[in-house]
Design a protein around this motif. Structure first.
Motif, mmCIF file in Angstrom:
data_model
loop_
_atom_site.group_PDB
_atom_site.id
_atom_site.type_symbol
_atom_site.label_atom_id
_atom_site.label_comp_id
_atom_site.label_asym_id
_atom_site.label_seq_id
_atom_site.Cartn_x
_atom_site.Cartn_y
_atom_site.Cartn_z
ATOM 1 N N GLU A 67 0.817 -1.222 0.000
ATOM 2 C CA GLU A 67 0.000 0.000 0.000
ATOM 3 C C GLU A 67 0.847 1.267 0.000
ATOM 4 O O GLU A 67 0.543 2.230 -0.713
ATOM 5 C CB GLU A 67 -0.946 0.005 1.206
ATOM 6 N N ASP A 68 1.926 1.289 0.783
ATOM 7 C CA ASP A 68 2.791 2.477 0.835
ATOM 8 C C ASP A 68 3.443 2.748 -0.517
ATOM 9 O O ASP A 68 3.543 3.900 -0.950
ATOM 10 C CB ASP A 68 3.871 2.310 1.903
ATOM 11 N N ARG A 69 3.894 1.705 -1.182
ATOM 12 C CA ARG A 69 4.514 1.888 -2.502
ATOM 13 C C ARG A 69 3.488 2.331 -3.539
ATOM 14 O O ARG A 69 3.802 3.127 -4.417
ATOM 15 C CB ARG A 69 5.205 0.608 -2.961
#
Length: 92
Positions: A67-69
């Motif tokens: 999700e962060d990427r």
């Protein structure tokens, strides 16, 4: 509408809503909607009058895109699309 994966949107009403959201946010993130275990992030490239003339897309395997990427690369794709659009004369 043909389903390519279990996540493909085949309901016309749901697709219409997703397209509305994509237009409002100026990007699209698809996770396994067309090809299993692949993420795509796209943003439009516009000409001087604001017409979409192309798009920039990043595609990567889901195992490399947490999700962060996805958030990080979504910002990069949108920024790059806007920079290219400015070169075509789109000033908004």
């Amino acid at each position: 509408m043909k389903s390519h994966t279990s996540r493909t949107i085949t309901d016309p009403i749901q697709l219409k809503e997703q397209l509305k959201q994509i237009r409002n946010q100026d990007y699209c993130v698809c996770i396994s909607e067309f090809i299993e275990n692949m993420v795509s992030i796209s943003s439009p490239i516009r000409d001087s009058v604001g017409q979409v003339i192309s798009a920039i897309t990043l595609i990567a395997p889901t195992q490399r895109m947490d999700e962060d990427r996805i958030v990080f690369y979504t910002h990069k794709v949108v920024k790059t699309a806007k920079e290219i659009s400015r070169q075509f004369g789109f000033l908004k």
